[in-house]
Design a protein around this motif. Structure first.
Motif, PDB file in Angstrom:
ATOM      1  N   GLY A  41       0.776  -1.231   0.000  1.00 19.35           N
ATOM      2  CA  GLY A  41       0.000   0.000   0.000  1.00 19.35           C
ATOM      3  C   GLY A  41       0.804   1.276   0.000  1.00 19.35           C
ATOM      4  O   GLY A  41       0.241   2.355   0.223  1.00 19.35           O
ATOM      5  N   ALA A  42       2.091   1.200  -0.261  1.00 17.42           N
ATOM      6  CA  ALA A  42       2.939   2.394  -0.252  1.00 17.42           C
ATOM      7  C   ALA A  42       2.465   3.412  -1.282  1.00 17.42           C
ATOM      8  O   ALA A  42       2.008   3.059  -2.375  1.00 17.42           O
ATOM      9  CB  ALA A  42       4.387   2.013  -0.543  1.00 17.42           C
ATOM     10  N   ARG A  43       2.578   4.689  -0.929  1.00 19.61           N
ATOM     11  CA  ARG A  43       2.322   5.772  -1.881  1.00 19.61           C
ATOM     12  C   ARG A  43       3.591   5.974  -2.702  1.00 19.61           C
ATOM     13  O   ARG A  43       4.625   6.371  -2.143  1.00 19.61           O
ATOM     14  CB  ARG A  43       1.932   7.055  -1.154  1.00 19.61           C
ATOM     15  N   VAL A  44       3.534   5.726  -3.976  1.00 10.39           N
ATOM     16  CA  VAL A  44       4.748   5.708  -4.792  1.00 10.39           C
ATOM     17  C   VAL A  44       4.803   6.872  -5.777  1.00 10.39           C
ATOM     18  O   VAL A  44       5.733   6.959  -6.572  1.00 10.39           O
ATOM     19  CB  VAL A  44       4.870   4.370  -5.560  1.00 10.39           C
ATOM     20  N   GLN A  45       3.802   7.746  -5.726  1.00  8.77           N
ATOM     21  CA  GLN A  45       3.785   8.925  -6.597  1.00  8.77           C
ATOM     22  C   GLN A  45       3.829  10.189  -5.759  1.00  8.77           C
ATOM     23  O   GLN A  45       3.433  10.183  -4.591  1.00  8.77           O
ATOM     24  CB  GLN A  45       2.514   8.953  -7.445  1.00  8.77           C
ATOM     25  N   VAL A  46       4.291  11.269  -6.357  1.00  8.64           N
ATOM     26  CA  VAL A  46       4.147  12.601  -5.780  1.00  8.64           C
ATOM     27  C   VAL A  46       3.003  13.303  -6.510  1.00  8.64           C
ATOM     28  O   VAL A  46       1.999  13.667  -5.915  1.00  8.64           O
ATOM     29  CB  VAL A  46       5.456  13.391  -5.871  1.00  8.64           C
ATOM     30  N   ALA A 207     -11.542   6.842  -4.442  1.00  3.85           N
ATOM     31  CA  ALA A 207     -10.593   7.336  -3.447  1.00  3.85           C
ATOM     32  C   ALA A 207      -9.588   6.238  -3.132  1.00  3.85           C
ATOM     33  O   ALA A 207      -9.965   5.107  -2.846  1.00  3.85           O
ATOM     34  CB  ALA A 207     -11.327   7.755  -2.174  1.00  3.85           C
ATOM     35  N   ARG A 208      -8.296   6.584  -3.159  1.00  2.00           N
ATOM     36  CA  ARG A 208      -7.226   5.602  -2.940  1.00  2.00           C
ATOM     37  C   ARG A 208      -6.509   5.840  -1.607  1.00  2.00           C
ATOM     38  O   ARG A 208      -6.074   6.945  -1.315  1.00  2.00           O
ATOM     39  CB  ARG A 208      -6.210   5.674  -4.086  1.00  2.00           C
ATOM     40  N   ARG A 209      -6.421   4.791  -0.828  1.00  2.10           N
ATOM     41  CA  ARG A 209      -5.642   4.825   0.411  1.00  2.10           C
ATOM     42  C   ARG A 209      -5.081   3.428   0.648  1.00  2.10           C
ATOM     43  O   ARG A 209      -5.774   2.449   0.428  1.00  2.10           O
ATOM     44  CB  ARG A 209      -6.520   5.249   1.600  1.00  2.10           C
ATOM     45  N   LEU A 212      -5.348   0.862  -2.237  1.00  3.14           N
ATOM     46  CA  LEU A 212      -6.633   0.324  -2.685  1.00  3.14           C
ATOM     47  C   LEU A 212      -7.617   1.450  -2.994  1.00  3.14           C
ATOM     48  O   LEU A 212      -7.602   2.494  -2.325  1.00  3.14           O
ATOM     49  CB  LEU A 212      -7.201  -0.610  -1.624  1.00  3.14           C
ATOM     50  N   ILE A 213      -8.478   1.216  -3.978  1.00  2.00           N
ATOM     51  CA  ILE A 213      -9.343   2.268  -4.493  1.00  2.00           C
ATOM     52  C   ILE A 213     -10.803   1.948  -4.202  1.00  2.00           C
ATOM     53  O   ILE A 213     -11.329   0.923  -4.654  1.00  2.00           O
ATOM     54  CB  ILE A 213      -9.135   2.452  -6.006  1.00  2.00           C
ATOM     55  N   ALA A 214     -11.444   2.827  -3.438  1.00  3.88           N
ATOM     56  CA  ALA A 214     -12.883   2.725  -3.167  1.00  3.88           C
ATOM     57  C   ALA A 214     -13.638   3.405  -4.294  1.00  3.88           C
ATOM     58  O   ALA A 214     -13.359   4.558  -4.640  1.00  3.88           O
ATOM     59  CB  ALA A 214     -13.217   3.383  -1.838  1.00  3.88           C
ATOM     60  N   ASN A 286      -5.868  -0.823  -9.006  1.00  5.34           N
ATOM     61  CA  ASN A 286      -6.169   0.014 -10.160  1.00  5.34           C
ATOM     62  C   ASN A 286      -7.682   0.227 -10.177  1.00  5.34           C
ATOM     63  O   ASN A 286      -8.433  -0.617  -9.671  1.00  5.34           O
ATOM     64  CB  ASN A 286      -5.710  -0.646 -11.466  1.00  5.34           C
ATOM     65  N   GLY A 287      -8.111   1.343 -10.780  1.00  5.74           N
ATOM     66  CA  GLY A 287      -9.542   1.624 -10.792  1.00  5.74           C
ATOM     67  C   GLY A 287     -10.341   0.464 -11.340  1.00  5.74           C
ATOM     68  O   GLY A 287     -11.374   0.077 -10.781  1.00  5.74           O
TER      69      GLY A 287
END
Length: 354
Positions: A41-46, A207-209, A212-214, A286-287
């Motif tokens: 679940g790491a955030r890999v983008q800025v 929404a992604r956290r 994972l995308i809700a 992914n969405g």
């Protein structure tokens, strides 16, 4: 308790099996979905529209390497990556990865095994499902509260601003925020404008956290429903029930798609209704992973996430669900405070009248 490193190792084992099966020495991951899946679940983008600032080079038998730009390394290591990984850092003005060589098929790129990686991501771990359920519940509650306070003279953009802010307040990324008032309900993807909501409105959020995308869609109405609107909603709920019924572990996604799109005519809607907008499919990191079509050859897996979005003129449904091994549908994005109806044993959202 499953730690982020435990989660990473379980997924790394899946990749090791793929490398062995393909007789490959290495696999390089570069997409946000694949990286976030691998790295718990790491955030890999800025920038949400930019390339990741992280890449992963996975080698058969171990000696993996996580590549992170030097100016991002301190934050990424401290806040995002599972502990215990080997990190190397090119300078910010250098390539994140060396120029690829294609001298040997033993060095795989992500595009070489995109289909196989979708299958590796499909069955979610218990820790991922827990993370996903909490996200979906919080996003759905936020969406419900924002819509409850909406008024006919509010603009689409004012509602979208509240939704985007609410997603960020939950520690999530607002990947998609759509709002359509009465005048713009005919557009499949209504990016918000200054148009007023009017007497009927739709809101869609993704929404992604935690990677994972809700995916959730809800409707509000500022007057009683007409008979035609009530009938259309009931018919689409029946179509959605057929989508869920066809989504069984082991089924080909193309077969699920064929059975589901045939449901429009079976429930009294125009047979070509499905052609007007995509119908959704597997989701997660992914969405849509991938978007379902008549030629999608993926197999439905146990504990896989789906976000079907059947739709017809003036009505659309969308929630995030998990399909269990026995075919049961576990709806993650249920809001107990939202008006609902029971359809084939599932709690499904109604249109809120206010």
């Amino acid at each position: 308790m499953t730690t982020s490193f435990d989660e990473h190792r379980l997924k790394r084992d899946r990749v090791e099996g793929l490398l062995t099966e393909r007789g490959a020495d290495s696999l390089t991951l570069t997409s946000p979905g694949a990286l976030s899946w691998l790295l718990a679940g790491a955030r890999v983008q800025v920038s949400l529209v930019g390339d990741p600032v992280v890449a992963a080079v996975l080698r058969r038998g171990g000696d993996d390497e996580i590549r992170v730009f030097g100016n991002e390394r301190a934050r990424i290591e401290a806040e995002e990556l599972p502990h215990g990984l080997t990190v190397t850092s090119p300078r910010w003005d250098q390539p994140l990865l060396a120029e690829p060589t294609r001298a040997s098929p033993a060095a795989l790129r992500e595009a070489d095994v995109a289909f196989e990686l979708q299958d590796l991501r499909a069955s979610l771990l218990d820790v991922e499902i827990d993370r996903y359920r909490l996200l979906c519940q919080e996003v759905t509650a936020m969406l419900g509260a924002a819509l409850e306070s909406a008024r006919p003279d509010h603009t689409e953009r004012s509602l979208a601003a509240r939704l985007a802010g609410g997603i960020v307040a939950l520690g999530a990324d607002p990947l998609v925020v759509l709002v359509a008032g009465r005048e713009r309900l005919g557009f499949p993807h209504p990016l918000p404008t200054e148009s007023p909501l009017g007497d009927l409105a739709m809101a869609v959020v993704c929404a992604r956290r935690g990677g994972l995308i809700a995916n959730v869609t809800r409707w509000i109405r500022f007057r009683p429903a007409t008979n035609e609107e009530g009938d259309a909603q009931a018919r689409l709920l029946a179509v959605e029930a057929d989508f869920f019924a066809a989504t069984k572990p082991g089924a080909l996604l193309s077969d699920v798609f064929a059975a589901s799109t045939a449901a429009y005519a079976a429930h009294g809607l125009a047979p070509d209704t499905w052609e007007r907008h995509h119908q959704g499919g597997p989701t997660g990191y992914n969405g849509r992973d991938p978007r379902a079509t008549a030629t999608t050859s993926n197999i439905v897996r146990a504990d896989q996430a789906f976000a079907w979005n059947p739709n017809a003129p003036g009505v659309k449904l969308e929630d995030t669900v998990i399909v269990r091994a026995d075919g049961a549908v576990d709806v993650l994005s249920v809001d107990p405070g939202w008006p609902s109806a029971e359809v084939h044993g599932l709690t499904r959202p109604a249109i809120r009248e206010q």
